[in-house]
Design an enzyme around this catalytic site. Structure first.
Site, short mmCIF file in Angstrom:
data_model
loop_
_atom_site.label_atom_id
_atom_site.label_comp_id
_atom_site.label_asym_id
_atom_site.label_seq_id
_atom_site.Cartn_x
_atom_site.Cartn_y
_atom_site.Cartn_z
N PRO A 125 0.83 -1.20 0.00
CG PRO A 125 0.06 -0.92 2.18
CD PRO A 125 0.81 -1.87 1.30
CG HIS A 126 1.43 3.22 -2.97
ND1 HIS A 126 2.74 2.83 -3.05
CD2 HIS A 126 0.78 2.56 -3.94
CE1 HIS A 126 2.89 1.97 -4.04
NE2 HIS A 126 1.71 1.78 -4.59
N GLY A 127 1.00 4.81 1.63
CA GLY A 127 0.49 5.70 2.66
C GLY A 127 0.97 7.12 2.46
CD1 TRP A 128 2.61 6.97 -0.63
CD2 TRP A 128 2.98 8.37 -2.29
NE1 TRP A 128 3.54 6.39 -1.44
CE2 TRP A 128 3.78 7.24 -2.48
CE3 TRP A 128 3.04 9.39 -3.23
CZ2 TRP A 128 4.63 7.10 -3.56
CZ3 TRP A 128 3.89 9.24 -4.31
CH2 TRP A 128 4.68 8.11 -4.47
CD GLU A 176 6.08 3.81 -2.69
OE1 GLU A 176 6.92 4.44 -3.33
OE2 GLU A 176 5.22 3.08 -3.22
#
Length: 83
Positions: free
Chosen positions: A11-14, A37
């Protein structure tokens, strides 16, 4: 689907510390997830919670253990950033 097909999931925790906390919790429950990420530096990740995430000695983010997503919001920082 990733689990059913033995595909690694990242997953992308942006977005914010809240999203990153959710990604960490979800990854902990997903056998095919090993990484999350996220971007740094980011005030939306580092300032809107009272205890910022810190990479451990092995280079990993510990999964918060408090109830819910495991983070406590910093109300002043949330007002500052309009979150």
């Amino acid at each position: 689907m990733a689990y059913e097909h033995n595909v690694q999931w990242v997953p992308h925790g942006w977005n914010t510390a809240i999203g990153l906390a959710a990604d960490l919790q979800m990854s902990a429950a997903m056998p095919v997830a090993r990484y999350v990420e996220y971007l740094t530096p980011s005030p939306y990740i580092e300032e809107i919670i009272s205890e910022p995430f810190k990479v451990d000695a092995d280079g990993f983010l510990p999964i918060p253990e408090k109830p819910g997503l495991g983070v406590t919001l910093n109300r002043d920082a949330m007002k500052k950033y309009g979150v």
